[in-house]
Each structure stands twice: as C-alpha cells, then as structure tokens.
Write an enzyme that holds these catalytic residues in place. Structure first.
Site, PDB file in Angstrom:
ATOM      1  N   ALA A   1       1.050  -1.224   0.112  1.00 13.82           N
ATOM      2  CA  ALA A   1       0.017  -0.074  -0.159  1.00 13.82           C
ATOM      3  C   ALA A   1       0.878   1.150  -0.107  1.00 13.82           C
ATOM      4  O   ALA A   1       0.359   2.275  -0.332  1.00 13.82           O
ATOM      5  CB  ALA A   1      -0.908   0.074   1.177  1.00 13.82           C
ATOM      6  N   LYS A   2       2.157   1.042   0.274  1.00  9.28           N
ATOM      7  CA  LYS A   2       2.928   2.155   0.268  1.00  9.28           C
ATOM      8  C   LYS A   2       2.485   3.412   1.209  1.00  9.28           C
ATOM      9  O   LYS A   2       2.692   4.568   0.617  1.00  9.28           O
ATOM     10  CB  LYS A   2       3.419   2.667  -1.283  1.00  9.28           C
ATOM     11  CG  LYS A   2       3.749   1.475  -1.973  1.00  9.28           C
ATOM     12  CD  LYS A   2       5.102   0.966  -1.775  1.00  9.28           C
ATOM     13  CE  LYS A   2       5.890   0.402  -3.135  1.00  9.28           C
ATOM     14  NZ  LYS A   2       5.276  -0.760  -3.372  1.00  9.28           N
ATOM     15  N   ARG A   3       1.779   3.294   2.313  1.00  9.74           N
ATOM     16  CA  ARG A   3       1.413   4.322   3.024  1.00  9.74           C
ATOM     17  C   ARG A   3       2.463   5.155   4.074  1.00  9.74           C
ATOM     18  O   ARG A   3       3.574   4.465   4.135  1.00  9.74           O
ATOM     19  CB  ARG A   3       0.077   3.799   3.985  1.00  9.74           C
ATOM     20  CG  ARG A   3      -0.891   3.239   2.909  1.00  9.74           C
ATOM     21  CD  ARG A   3      -1.585   4.266   2.234  1.00  9.74           C
ATOM     22  NE  ARG A   3      -2.786   3.794   1.959  1.00  9.74           N
ATOM     23  CZ  ARG A   3      -3.459   2.975   0.696  1.00  9.74           C
ATOM     24  NH1 ARG A   3      -2.533   2.649  -0.096  1.00  9.74           N
ATOM     25  NH2 ARG A   3      -4.393   2.774   0.530  1.00  9.74           N
TER      26      ARG A   3
END
Lengths: 290, 290
Positions: free
Chosen positions: B92-94
């Site tokens: 998700a690369k949050r």
C-alpha cells in the site's frame, strides 16, 4: 480545475482556506452516532456551513479507509457533494512504480472526481509521471512536511554533482548546501509545471517557506499544520502569499471539531469565518506589497 | 504471524515465494468478464492453484482502489480467502503524520487481516511508529526499490554528521559514502526490530542487496522485481538468502498472467511450481554455505 480557475477562486474570494475533512467516526457528535451515514452527514453539514469561507476541501483518505467499505462510500458521497467551485484534494500520499501509480491516478482522478492528489516522492520520476499526465488535474508532491519526522530524511544534506566536482578542484571549498527536500522540489519542478504541480510545505516551517517561495514563485503550495499542529497563518502568509494567492492553507481539526454538540456545524462555521476574515486582511497586505 | 512462524513456513517449505495479486480487471481471462465477482474469482482460482508453491501473497492495493468500492470488496474477500499459513502483505506504500498513519495501520492490521503493510519513509519516524506498535504485525519500509526512479532520490549521497566533522578536521578527506536508502534503513532499524520490520529491496539491485544483507543479517527483505521487471532469482538468492530464509521474493505478473485463457490457473501453477523448484535448490545451496 485548471490554474486560471483556481486563481480566480482565490483572488475573487481573497481566500486560500482549505478545510481538511479528517473525519474520525469516533469523534462525531453523539446525536449522529445512530445514523447509518454518520460520516457523510457530518461532512455534509460541515460543507454547507463552511463553503462560503473556503476555496478547497481536502479529504484525508486514511480516516475513510479505516472504516472499511462504508468509509469509501462516505468518501465518494462527500467528493460528489463538494461544490464544483471548490478545489477537491485527495490527501492520500500515494506513489509506487509506474504501472501502479497509474492505478492510483485513475482512482483519484477518474473513479473519484478529485482535482488533486498528494504524492510521496521517494520512488522518483516514474512514480510521479502517471499523475502528471492528466490534464487539468494536479499532483501535490511532499516537499517539507509539518511533522517532527521531517527532520529525519527531508532535512538531510545531499551531495550534488556540482558539489562533488568543486570538491575535487578545491578541497575544503564551501558552498550552498542542498537539503533532500530542496532536491526533491527541484527535480519535481522539472517534471511538472506550475499548471499541474504543487508542493506540500508545512506551516511549522515559515522560514524555509520563504526560501521555497523565492525558488518557486509560480507554484501553488499546500500548507498543512495551521491550527492543531501549531503553525501561524500570519507567518505562513507573510512568507509565501502573493497577489495571485499561490497558497492553499489547510486547517482540519481546529475547524471540523470546533464544537462537539448539536451545533457543531455552526461552531465550525464560526472558526472558518475567522480564518476567512484573517485571510482577507492578509491578502490585502500581500496585494499592496507586490 | 510472528517471526518464528514465518521462518518455520519458509524453512519447512524451502520456499520464499510471495505471489503478487496485482489483479487488473482489464487483464482477466474473457470467460470471467461476465461475473459480478470476477476479480475475487480470479484471485481464488490463483490461490487454490498456487498455495502449495508459495509462502506469501501480496495484494497491491492500487489495483483494487482503482475499481472503486467493488475493488475493496474483492480485496476483503481475497484477504479472508488466503490460508492462515500464508503471510499476507498489503502493498500500500502508506505513510503520513502520526495520527493519520495510525488510521492506515488500523486499516490494514485491524479492518483487514494483513500481517504486513508496505510503508514509504519520506515523512520520518512519527510516520512509521504507529505501524510498528502492533504486536505480531510487520512494517515493510521502502529501502531501495526496483524501478528506474530509485536513482532519483534513494541513491543520493547524504552527508552524515561524522562526515561533516571529519571534513572540518581534514579537508579533502575521503571516507565511506552513505546513500539516502542506507540512511533510511539505518534509522528504521533503530526504530523497529527484526521481529516487526522488513525492508523492500529491489531484485534489480543484486550487488547492493549483498551489501544490505551484510548490514542487516537478521532482517527479512521483501524483494520485488523478479519476473516482468527483469531481476534474477538466482542472483537475488545468492546475494541475500540465508539458512533461515530472510527473503520473500515477490513475483506478480509473470505468475498471475502466465495464461490468458480458461486454464489460466493451471498456467499460473506451472510457473509458481518452477519458482518453487528453483527456490528449493537455492535454499539447499544457501543452507550448505552457512
């Protein structure tokens, strides 16, 4: 919304307030708790009460994602409810390899009708390009953020090629340092234009904001950190506001949670109106100065 | 899933394959198009066919978000369908300020039952802490990614404090350079432990992977870039595999789109099995070497 239309909104209203809809289901007024659509009802009441005192709304996707599918329903209803006159930002901090960033761009620019999305820069050019390819849509790249953690990486000094070259020639030579956030903005400004690219610059960094304005006189900056995070609207505005605006100052919690009772929307309106009035004065001041 | 359980899976199966469910609705076999739940049906068939040949599945959230609410429904069904024996990653690369990262952590660790989530490091410590606070959950921080854009910022040389000090004392002094990705991993390793922190290191960087393994002998690495992106499984494994595994190598498109017809799941199984067999051999090799 294109740059000219955004400038018209800002100049016409002498207002550059963005209201952050960081709507946390656990912080809603009690009388809304029973509703199936409590989050959307809260947002709708906030938008109705504040739309005359701002030019933009920013939806922090994290708060909606954390509610699962119901959250995305509330997000969709909210985006659709924001008036077309207002600039709609998805504060999503996305960014991945090209084919994946293209999916995120599609999400926020096509599936949901946002004007802009915030993007994290760590993965470089191909992670940002898919966002920049949309016409009349905006990529808002993280530059210097408002939080404590901005010191950890964003404010590292990076070695530039010209610096290495100069060091070879003249050992001990001193010259201007470049921070990672400056390098990020410099590169990004080469990939986008003031028509499709903005930077996030935190309100808690008024001094750096002034330097960044000098380097990027044309770009809009999205400035979070006023209100609960402690940034000063007057300082931010004196550092970076110009006659065309060039700023969107975001306030989230200080407005949307101004009140906790049945009159929460009126309470939010009161605070939004205070920001509006202060912005009107600061806008006059900036116009006279330029 | 805790570290010991993950190691048991990997060692028991001599397998460190993660299959990336980057399921693009536009790439599904034709016979699924009519189904209301085409994406979940596709994932279900892929999982059924491949689960004996991998230890992990990675869901690339972008592809699901781009389908709107139906996409999140498919994501939820898919996570719930993955066997408990398999390590479940939300790619998700949050990453955002603390109160917002806490919402993202809640999303992927509580609302959906993932074991791990990928996190972008640009915003620093307080953006990562909320993920690290969950017990038996994993934060997978971007280190050195597999894409071309990793050169833009991750591979910048950063000036460290000791370097500045040495330069003052001995102008022209040369010493080990530190890249931004090395600084990121160094800091992160101080905030997390090998029990709750992994790094993303691209398969296209086998040479750096070897250096990174030397620096972090205990940490698991999630390695994307094998398959469609061109990384070599053998090179990656010789650079960083050890007797406990320590790797999860992700393959997405090369497996899930191995076939395009009605037998797509069997075609995916064939490729997954090839990776499984190659991993078995490489695992033997690594065990003998250590």
């Amino acid at each position: 919304m294109n740059r000219q239309e955004l400038i018209q909104q800002v100049k016409g209203k002498k207002n550059y307030l963005c209201i952050g809809l960081d709507t946390d289901i656990n912080k809603l007024p009690k009388h809304l708790h029973a509703s199936e659509q409590a989050v959307f009802e809260f947002n709708k009441a906030i938008i109705d009460a504040t739309k005359d005192f701002c030019v933009s709304y920013k939806i922090n996707t994290a708060f909606y994602e954390a509610m699962g599918i119901k959250g995305w329903e509330a997000l969709e209803q909210t985006v659709d409810y924001i008036p077309a006159t207002h600039f709609k930002i998805a504060d999503a901090k996305r960014g991945d390899i090209g084919n994946t960033s293209a999916q995120y761009a599609k999400t926020f620019f096509e599936v949901y009708n946002f004007d802009a999305v915030t993007v994290a820069p760590y993965m470089g050019e191909d992670s940002v390009r898919p966002f920049l390819e949309y016409e009349n849509k905006w990529t808002i790249v993280l530059g210097l953020t408002s939080n404590k953690g901005s010191e950890d990486f964003q404010q590292l000094v990076v070695r530039t090629e010209s610096e290495e070259f100069l060091s070879e020639l003249t050992p001990g030579h001193h010259h201007k340092q470049q921070y990672l956030y400056e390098k990020v903005m410099q590169q990004m400004a080469g990939w986008g234009t003031p028509e499709n690219l903005m930077f996030v610059v935190g309100a808690t960094k008024a001094e750096q904001l002034q330097q960044i304005r000098k380097a990027y006189p044309e770009h809009f900056f999205l400035v979070p950190g006023v209100g609960s995070q402690g940034g000063s609207l007057a300082e931010v505005s004196r550092a970076a506001l110009h006659a065309d605006g060039g700023l969107l100052v975001n306030v989230s919690r200080a407005i949307i949670y101004a009140g906790t009772g049945e009159r929460f929307a009126e309470d939010a309106k009161t605070i939004a109106e205070q920001y509006h009035d202060e912005m009107n004065s600061l806008f006059e001041e900036a116009s006279l100065a330029s």
